[in-house]
Enzyme design. Structure first.
Site, short mmCIF file in Angstrom:
data_model
loop_
_atom_site.label_atom_id
_atom_site.label_comp_id
_atom_site.label_asym_id
_atom_site.label_seq_id
_atom_site.Cartn_x
_atom_site.Cartn_y
_atom_site.Cartn_z
N ASP A 476 0.84 -1.21 0.00
CA ASP A 476 0.00 0.00 0.00
C ASP A 476 0.88 1.26 0.00
O ASP A 476 2.09 1.20 0.29
CB ASP A 476 -0.88 -0.04 1.26
CG ASP A 476 -2.13 0.81 1.16
OD1 ASP A 476 -2.26 1.57 0.19
OD2 ASP A 476 -2.98 0.72 2.07
N ASP A 546 -10.78 2.39 -3.12
CA ASP A 546 -11.36 2.17 -1.79
C ASP A 546 -12.88 2.24 -1.84
O ASP A 546 -13.55 1.87 -0.89
CB ASP A 546 -10.83 3.21 -0.80
CG ASP A 546 -9.46 2.83 -0.27
OD1 ASP A 546 -9.09 1.64 -0.37
OD2 ASP A 546 -8.76 3.71 0.26
C1 DGJ Z 1 -5.75 2.10 2.01
C2 DGJ Z 1 -6.17 0.89 1.23
O1 DGJ Z 1 -6.69 1.28 0.00
C3 DGJ Z 1 -7.18 0.11 2.06
O2 DGJ Z 1 -7.65 -0.99 1.33
C4 DGJ Z 1 -6.55 -0.32 3.35
O3 DGJ Z 1 -5.51 -1.22 3.09
C5 DGJ Z 1 -6.04 0.90 4.09
N1 DGJ Z 1 -5.18 1.69 3.27
C6 DGJ Z 1 -5.31 0.48 5.35
O4 DGJ Z 1 -4.71 1.53 5.97
#
Ligand code: DGJ
Length: 730
Positions: A476, A546
């Site tokens: 991430d 997201d």
């Molecule tokens: C952003 C990601 O897009 C989410 O899926 C998740 O992993 C969060 N970060 C966790 O902090």
């Protein structure tokens, strides 16, 4: 032989199965663009293409050659071509004029990889051929190589540029585009993919107007806001007809993609590292390699262009065992628990998920340091023993014993101010001395331009992957760059930081892949903030957004599919009301929409009743029957949510024997008419059977008449799978 050379006229022709890219060296110095488009085996005379009569333009010295009136492959600043240059160098005497002469060409089978950069590859030397054109400026010893590769069967071309300092003194590269090409004509639209966090890659289409237009990123990542891609399409081009020229940059950092319609009706398309806030000091003997651009021509509209990209990126950009394997259907705990979990909860998720037929549990953010919220611990990659008393080893082993794989979240490029590592190395983050350090989600960015930082992170990840049976990692990256400077670079090299950072990320990912070749990496950047071809070289799948609301996802996944194949588009079923937009959509639609990508789940299973759990089990079973079609098949976009109140995707296997149609409507209107949905890509006189109800149809019926869907509520969706039941030799 995919590249032919007319030595006398210095014409170089690159031919793929259906397209050609043809250029010529004029006056021993100007690489002139002659044609990019439908295949032309012999171009014939060429002067009528690049020497307009009577243009009142400046010519260089004794030449009558009006550089501004021709289509150039390598426009240089400081000469009579006054459009956007692709190379801009500042020399030791303060001048910025580069004057290149053609030195020679070199053709070889296959394709060399780019040093330190991701790129499309040839699996064997017969599937591609490369042309290198070399130019030289003797004043300061500037050597430039334009590199072109043709992928014959894939119908694609790649381009990039190398700059070498063969002189005695350093010079500064201020701009070096990966490619520049001038297409002739003023009846084009520009198409690109724009958005924001949670609303990534929506389609923008505008008429190309006179002057400069384009998109860029100054965020240090390719970004949620603009994707490193643009297409120039004929104004009348649709999904299946008209001409489309695609340009996709294999890079994950700051970029510029532009189109410039000039007075002579050329559209100059240029892609590369963003020259804004960029400078590269090139020492004598050193080379600078620009990232690669992938060029695709389609005479079958935007859909055909996408299918060319999909196949190429799926098969010759993605690597490793998962390139050719079906991906595990996973459940991720993020939207189920956020930071509030412990070993028992995760094991509970695993046990329930196993009953649903899922393959892998992914433990997301919050397992390390003392991270119970997003204010702390990034960079301290050691388990939080209060949550996981037996460590990752015990958790991963227990999950394996349940019969599931285990995956783990990292955010390797970030550091929290509240962390041991920041305390020990406060200068390891990107920052500008004397300025404040902006935080995003309470975090700073580690300076990946520094080797010791890359090594530290590589060692942390390696240690964990060696200790515990981990099959997957989610990589991430949750904020963009500010105050970009590196404590390790001298003032003359500070403007190299952002590019060096990306090179550091690529290097670290490459080392991890080398050490753990069976590891599946899913990249992510606060959803889809770095959904680009650069990342696909290291991670064959990417977290798309997201925003997991199924209606929103129709737009996001549709836009993403303009360039990227369903094999890399990760899509999860999440809870309702949806956590991002609070919308309630049926479980069926949430599942159906996610099935048009790599299906996963991300919700608290313990809140569901037995009927919903059974519906999910059936969903997973259904997906596993179509997963190979979605992952490896050709995608046809049948209905666009950007144009109507519904979306439909269809996938067809390469042999055309199996197909699946995924249709969803969004809002129902009172007294709505039925919607006609026709399929594509089938064989006219083959008979296809609807696998669910046994009804049989000719391919021609499915494609020319289709079905009329009557929607009786909002958010209705259908998945229809057909298989060929006649054997036709077509
Ligand atoms: C952003 C990601 O897009 C989410 O899926 C998740 O992993 C969060 N970060 C966790 O902090």
């Amino acid at each position: 032989m995919y590249i032919t050379v007319d030595e006398k006229n210095q014409i170089f022709s690159l031919h793929s199965k259906n397209s050609s890219y043809i250029l010529k060296i004029a006056e021993e110095r100007y690489p002139i663009h002659l044609h990019f488009g439908k295949r032309v085996d012999d171009i014939g005379e060429t002067e009528s293409l690049y020497f307009p009569q009577g243009a009142p333009l400046m010519a260089l010295d004794e030449n009558k050659f009006a550089a501004e009136a021709v289509a150039s492959e390598l426009p240089l600043y400081g000469h009579p071509d006054m459009r956007t240059p692709s190379l801009h160098i500042s020399y030791p005497d303060g001048s910025t004029v580069t004057e290149l002469r053609f030195v020679g060409s070199h053709i070889y089978k296959g394709k060399n990889m780019l040093p330190g950069l991701p790129a499309v590859y040839a699996e064997n030397e017969n599937e591609a051929e490369t042309l290198e054109l070399e130019f030289f400026d003797s004043l300061f010893g500037t050597s430039v190589i334009l590199s072109y590769t043709v992928f014959y069967e894939y119908d694609a071309f790649t381009r990039n540029m190398y700059v070498k300092n063969c002189g005695a003194k350093p010079f500064d590269i201020k701009a070096a585009a990966s490619m520049s090409v001038d297409l002739f004509g003023d009846d084009y639209d520009i198409v690109h993919l724009d958005g924001a966090w949670g609303r990534e890659r929506h389609i923008t289409r505008n008429r190309i107007v006179s002057g400069f237009q384009g998109i860029d990123s100054k965020r240090g990542a390719s970004s949620h806001n603009h994707n490193p891609f643009l297409a120039v399409v004929s104004h009348n081009a649709g999904e299946e007809d008209g001409e489309a020229y695609g340009f996709s940059l294999v890079y994950s950092g700051n970029f510029l993609a532009s189109a410039e319609l000039d007075q002579q009706n050329f559209v100059r398309v240029s892609l590369g590292i963003n020259p804004f806030d960029f400078n590269w000091l090139l020492m004598p003997g050193e080379s600078f390699c620009t990232p690669e651009t992938v060029l695709v021509y389609s005479d079958g509209g935007i859909g055909k262009m996408s299918r060319i990209y999909h196949r190429l990126y799926r098969e010759r950009l993605c690597r490793g065992k998962f390139r050719d394997e079906l991906r595990p259907v996973l459940i991720n705990n993020w939207q189920a628990t956020y930071f509030d979990f412990n070993e028992e909860k995760i094991l509970g998720i695993a046990q329930n998920a196993k009953k649903l037929g899922l393959d892998m549990v992914v433990l997301d953010d919050g397992w390390f340091g003392c991270r119970n919220n997003d204010s702390t611990s990034l960079g301290d990659w050691k388990e939080d023993k209060t949550k996981l008393p037996g460590g990752l080893e015990r958790l991963a082993k227990q999950i394996n014993e349940i019969g599931m794989k285990f995956g783990l979240w990292f955010e390797p490029e970030m550091v929290s101010e509240k962390s041991k590592i920041y305390k020990a190395h406060p200068d390891w983050c990107l920052h500008t001395p004397g300025r404040s350090k902006s935080t995003g989600r309470n975090q700073l960015i580690l300076d990946f331009s520094r080797n010791e930082v890359c090594d530290y992170i590589e060692n942390c990840i390696t240690d964990i992957l060696k200790r515990a049976p981990i099959s997957y990692i989610k990589w991430d990256m949750n904020r963009n760059m500010t105050e970009i400077c590196s404590a390790a670079l001298p003032p003359s090299r500070q403007r190299e930081t952002a590019h060096r950072y990306i090179l550091g990320v690529y290097k670290t990912m490459e080392h991890i892949i080398e050490k753990f070749p069976n590891l599946l990496i899913e990249s992510c950047s606060a959803g889809g903030g770095r959904f680009d071809p650069g990342m696909l070289y290291y991670s064959p799948q990417i977290w798309t957004s997201d925003d997991t609301d199924s209606a929103e996802r129709l737009f996001i996944q549709y836009g993403t599919s303009i360039v990227y194949p369903a094999s890399c588009i990760c899509a999860h079923v999440s809870a309702v009301p949806n956590h991002q937009v609070k919308r309630i959509t049926p479980l069926k639609m949430r599942g159906d929409v996610a099935m048009a990508g790599q299906l996963g789940y991300e919700l608290d299973l313990s809140t569901l009743d037995s009927e919903q759990l059974e519906q999910m089990r059936a969903q997973v079973e259904e997906y596993k029957k179509i997963q190979h079609i979605v992952t490896f098949g050709d995608m046809y976009r049948i209905k666009s949510p950007f144009e109507r109140n519904s979306a439909a995707f269809q996938f067809v296997t390469g042999d055309k024997r199996e197909t699946v149609l995924i249709y969803s409507n969004i809002m129902r209107h009172a007294n709505d008419a039925a919607e006609n949905v026709r399929m594509r890509g089938l064989i006219n006189d083959a008979v296809y059977e609807n696998v669910e109800n046994g009804c049989r149809y000719l391919g021609a019926r499915l494609m020319n008449i289709g079905f009329n869907f009557k929607n009786t509520s909002d958010f209705q969706s259908r998945v229809m799978k057909f298989r060929m039941v006649t054997n036709v030799d077509k």
